[in-house]
Design a protein around this motif. Structure first.
Motif, PDB file in Angstrom:
ATOM      1  N   GLN A 195      42.856  51.544  28.663  1.00 28.95           N
ATOM      2  CA  GLN A 195      42.365  50.543  27.733  1.00 28.95           C
ATOM      3  C   GLN A 195      41.796  49.354  28.508  1.00 28.95           C
ATOM      4  OE1 GLN A 195      45.700  49.646  25.133  1.00 28.95           O
ATOM      5  NE2 GLN A 195      45.028  51.181  23.651  1.00 28.95           N
ATOM      6  N   ARG A 196      40.950  48.599  27.848  1.00 30.41           N
ATOM      7  CA  ARG A 196      40.403  47.414  28.471  1.00 30.41           C
ATOM      8  C   ARG A 196      41.525  46.397  28.661  1.00 30.41           C
ATOM      9  NH1 ARG A 196      34.617  45.151  26.498  1.00 30.41           N
ATOM     10  NH2 ARG A 196      34.242  47.383  26.812  1.00 30.41           N
ATOM     11  N   GLU A 197      41.582  45.797  29.844  1.00 25.47           N
ATOM     12  CA  GLU A 197      42.625  44.823  30.139  1.00 25.47           C
ATOM     13  C   GLU A 197      42.031  43.559  30.719  1.00 25.47           C
ATOM     14  OE1 GLU A 197      45.354  46.112  33.177  1.00 25.47           O
ATOM     15  OE2 GLU A 197      43.750  46.642  34.580  1.00 25.47           O
ATOM     16  N   MET A 198      42.734  42.453  30.509  1.00 27.61           N
ATOM     17  CA  MET A 198      42.280  41.177  31.033  1.00 27.61           C
ATOM     18  C   MET A 198      42.542  41.134  32.527  1.00 27.61           C
ATOM     19  SD  MET A 198      42.936  37.810  32.046  1.00 27.61           S
ATOM     20  CE  MET A 198      44.536  37.240  31.496  1.00 27.61           C
ATOM     21  N   VAL A 199      41.529  40.700  33.267  1.00 28.19           N
ATOM     22  CA  VAL A 199      41.663  40.551  34.710  1.00 28.19           C
ATOM     23  C   VAL A 199      41.920  39.094  35.067  1.00 28.19           C
ATOM     24  CG1 VAL A 199      40.487  40.794  36.928  1.00 28.19           C
ATOM     25  CG2 VAL A 199      40.162  42.521  35.139  1.00 28.19           C
ATOM     26  N   ALA A 200      41.019  38.232  34.626  1.00 31.12           N
ATOM     27  CA  ALA A 200      41.144  36.811  34.931  1.00 31.12           C
ATOM     28  C   ALA A 200      40.282  36.029  33.964  1.00 31.12           C
ATOM     29  CB  ALA A 200      40.730  36.511  36.372  1.00 31.12           C
ATOM     30  N   ALA A 201      40.717  34.817  33.664  1.00 31.53           N
ATOM     31  CA  ALA A 201      39.954  33.968  32.766  1.00 31.53           C
ATOM     32  C   ALA A 201      40.150  32.517  33.175  1.00 31.53           C
ATOM     33  CB  ALA A 201      40.388  34.172  31.316  1.00 31.53           C
ATOM     34  N   ILE A 202      39.151  31.716  32.850  1.00 29.20           N
ATOM     35  CA  ILE A 202      39.222  30.290  33.125  1.00 29.20           C
ATOM     36  C   ILE A 202      38.747  29.561  31.877  1.00 29.20           C
ATOM     37  CG2 ILE A 202      36.907  30.268  34.158  1.00 29.20           C
ATOM     38  CD1 ILE A 202      37.975  28.080  36.085  1.00 29.20           C
ATOM     39  N   THR A 203      39.469  28.506  31.512  1.00 29.82           N
ATOM     40  CA  THR A 203      39.064  27.724  30.359  1.00 29.82           C
ATOM     41  C   THR A 203      38.058  26.655  30.781  1.00 29.82           C
ATOM     42  OG1 THR A 203      40.772  26.041  30.583  1.00 29.82           O
ATOM     43  CG2 THR A 203      41.365  28.065  29.399  1.00 29.82           C
ATOM     44  N   SER A 204      37.403  26.071  29.803  1.00 34.61           N
ATOM     45  CA  SER A 204      36.450  25.022  30.115  1.00 34.61           C
ATOM     46  C   SER A 204      37.154  23.810  30.726  1.00 34.61           C
ATOM     47  CB  SER A 204      35.672  24.614  28.867  1.00 34.61           C
ATOM     48  OG  SER A 204      36.563  24.198  27.854  1.00 34.61           O
ATOM     49  N   GLY A 205      38.447  23.707  30.488  1.00 33.77           N
ATOM     50  CA  GLY A 205      39.229  22.626  31.081  1.00 33.77           C
ATOM     51  C   GLY A 205      39.722  22.930  32.470  1.00 33.77           C
ATOM     52  N   GLY A 206      39.477  24.165  32.924  1.00 34.85           N
ATOM     53  CA  GLY A 206      39.838  24.524  34.292  1.00 34.85           C
ATOM     54  C   GLY A 206      41.130  25.307  34.443  1.00 34.85           C
ATOM     55  N   SER A 207      41.829  25.600  33.363  1.00 26.74           N
ATOM     56  CA  SER A 207      43.049  26.399  33.465  1.00 26.74           C
ATOM     57  C   SER A 207      42.692  27.851  33.767  1.00 26.74           C
ATOM     58  CB  SER A 207      43.843  26.332  32.167  1.00 26.74           C
ATOM     59  OG  SER A 207      44.284  25.020  31.920  1.00 26.74           O
ATOM     60  N   LYS A 208      43.451  28.447  34.669  1.00 28.55           N
ATOM     61  CA  LYS A 208      43.164  29.818  35.094  1.00 28.55           C
ATOM     62  C   LYS A 208      44.309  30.749  34.704  1.00 28.55           C
ATOM     63  CE  LYS A 208      40.581  28.026  39.042  1.00 28.55           C
ATOM     64  NZ  LYS A 208      40.419  28.033  40.521  1.00 28.55           N
ATOM     65  N   HIS A 209      43.939  31.958  34.329  1.00 27.32           N
ATOM     66  CA  HIS A 209      44.924  32.957  33.935  1.00 27.32           C
ATOM     67  C   HIS A 209      44.549  34.273  34.590  1.00 27.32           C
ATOM     68  CE1 HIS A 209      46.297  30.130  30.839  1.00 27.32           C
ATOM     69  NE2 HIS A 209      45.017  29.874  30.657  1.00 27.32           N
ATOM     70  N   TYR A 210      45.561  34.997  35.047  1.00 24.11           N
ATOM     71  CA  TYR A 210      45.325  36.261  35.740  1.00 24.11           C
ATOM     72  C   TYR A 210      46.187  37.364  35.154  1.00 24.11           C
ATOM     73  CZ  TYR A 210      43.117  33.365  39.325  1.00 24.11           C
ATOM     74  OH  TYR A 210      42.301  32.491  39.989  1.00 24.11           O
ATOM     75  N   GLY A 211      45.623  38.572  35.161  1.00 19.38           N
ATOM     76  CA  GLY A 211      46.421  39.726  34.807  1.00 19.38           C
ATOM     77  C   GLY A 211      47.447  39.989  35.893  1.00 19.38           C
ATOM     78  N   GLU A 212      48.563  40.569  35.491  1.00 15.62           N
ATOM     79  CA  GLU A 212      49.653  40.790  36.437  1.00 15.62           C
ATOM     80  C   GLU A 212      49.209  41.670  37.600  1.00 15.62           C
ATOM     81  OE1 GLU A 212      53.185  42.158  34.519  1.00 15.62           O
ATOM     82  OE2 GLU A 212      54.225  42.609  36.382  1.00 15.62           O
ATOM     83  N   ALA A 213      48.354  42.624  37.333  1.00 18.00           N
ATOM     84  CA  ALA A 213      47.954  43.581  38.374  1.00 18.00           C
ATOM     85  C   ALA A 213      47.106  42.953  39.481  1.00 18.00           C
ATOM     86  CB  ALA A 213      47.188  44.739  37.745  1.00 18.00           C
ATOM     87  N   VAL A 214      46.499  41.821  39.206  1.00 23.62           N
ATOM     88  CA  VAL A 214      45.578  41.235  40.191  1.00 23.62           C
ATOM     89  C   VAL A 214      46.042  39.883  40.702  1.00 23.62           C
ATOM     90  CG1 VAL A 214      43.676  42.415  39.044  1.00 23.62           C
ATOM     91  CG2 VAL A 214      44.090  39.999  38.555  1.00 23.62           C
ATOM     92  N   ASN A 215      47.101  39.355  40.121  1.00 18.99           N
ATOM     93  CA  ASN A 215      47.582  38.029  40.498  1.00 18.99           C
ATOM     94  C   ASN A 215      47.909  37.983  41.997  1.00 18.99           C
ATOM     95  OD1 ASN A 215      48.262  35.380  39.995  1.00 18.99           O
ATOM     96  ND2 ASN A 215      50.353  35.853  39.376  1.00 18.99           N
ATOM     97  N   GLY A 216      47.338  36.990  42.648  1.00 20.77           N
ATOM     98  CA  GLY A 216      47.553  36.847  44.080  1.00 20.77           C
ATOM     99  C   GLY A 216      46.479  37.500  44.934  1.00 20.77           C
ATOM    100  N   ARG A 217      45.670  38.344  44.323  1.00 22.59           N
ATOM    101  CA  ARG A 217      44.599  39.015  45.079  1.00 22.59           C
ATOM    102  C   ARG A 217      43.214  38.574  44.614  1.00 22.59           C
ATOM    103  NH1 ARG A 217      43.954  44.324  44.406  1.00 22.59           N
ATOM    104  NH2 ARG A 217      44.952  44.400  42.343  1.00 22.59           N
ATOM    105  N   PHE A 218      43.088  38.247  43.336  1.00 23.01           N
ATOM    106  CA  PHE A 218      41.803  37.843  42.775  1.00 23.01           C
ATOM    107  C   PHE A 218      41.833  36.347  42.496  1.00 23.01           C
ATOM    108  CE2 PHE A 218      40.558  42.139  40.600  1.00 23.01           C
ATOM    109  CZ  PHE A 218      40.794  42.799  41.805  1.00 23.01           C
ATOM    110  N   THR A 219      40.660  35.722  42.608  1.00 23.45           N
ATOM    111  CA  THR A 219      40.532  34.303  42.320  1.00 23.45           C
ATOM    112  C   THR A 219      39.310  34.070  41.451  1.00 23.45           C
ATOM    113  OG1 THR A 219      41.530  33.720  44.458  1.00 23.45           O
ATOM    114  CG2 THR A 219      40.307  31.992  43.295  1.00 23.45           C
ATOM    115  N   ILE A 220      39.515  33.359  40.350  1.00 22.95           N
ATOM    116  CA  ILE A 220      38.411  33.048  39.457  1.00 22.95           C
ATOM    117  C   ILE A 220      38.050  31.581  39.617  1.00 22.95           C
ATOM    118  CG2 ILE A 220      39.859  32.472  37.448  1.00 22.95           C
ATOM    119  CD1 ILE A 220      37.682  33.888  35.718  1.00 22.95           C
ATOM    120  N   SER A 221      36.762  31.298  39.550  1.00 23.54           N
ATOM    121  CA  SER A 221      36.288  29.922  39.594  1.00 23.54           C
ATOM    122  C   SER A 221      35.136  29.786  38.604  1.00 23.54           C
ATOM    123  CB  SER A 221      35.837  29.538  41.002  1.00 23.54           C
ATOM    124  OG  SER A 221      34.787  30.377  41.449  1.00 23.54           O
ATOM    125  N   GLY A 222      34.882  28.553  38.193  1.00 27.54           N
ATOM    126  CA  GLY A 222      33.860  28.349  37.189  1.00 27.54           C
ATOM    127  C   GLY A 222      32.990  27.143  37.467  1.00 27.54           C
TER     128      GLY A 222
END
Length: 121
Positions: free
Chosen positions: A43-70
């Motif tokens: 199924q489709r799963e969330m990898v990473a997201a960033i809010t317009s306010g700068g808050s970042k969220h990561y899926g458990e499988a990628v946390n610590g390996r992936f970095t999102i920026s906006g």
């Protein structure tokens, strides 16, 4: 509103790749932008997201390996993927949530067409 993705491709396990996504189309504001993925038979799963306010969220499988920026001014998000594993192989989709355009003035969600990421063992 359109989401244009770039990046992805083929890499060996342990390597790195980056993805970028730019939203265009008379955008007034957005709540969040990020990446989802769908691997074969999954199924489709969330990898990473960033809010317009700068808050970042990561899926458990990628946390610590992936970095999102906006970049709010450019309506662009980047995903840096390090220490890639074969299980990261998937089609990665850019997502923009709560987008308000100067055309509709109604919040809506949008998806990119997807970009393939393949990690070989």
């Amino acid at each position: 509103v359109q989401l244009v993705e770039s990046g992805g491709g083929l890499v060996q396990a342990g390597g790195s790749l980056s993805l970028s996504c730019t939203a265009s189309g008379n955008i007034k504001s957005w709540n969040d932008m990020g990446w989802y993925r769908q691997g074969p038979g999954n199924q489709r799963e969330m990898v990473a997201a960033i809010t317009s306010g700068g808050s970042k969220h990561y899926g458990e499988a990628v946390n610590g390996r992936f970095t999102i920026s906006g970049d709010n001014a450019r309506n662009t998000v980047h995903l840096q993927m390090n220490s890639l594993k074969p299980e990261d192989t998937a089609v990665y989709y850019c997502h923009a949530g709560g987008v308000i355009s100067y055309v509709t003035f109604v919040p809506d969600d949008y998806w990119g067409q997807g970009t393939q990421v393949t990690v070989s063992s």
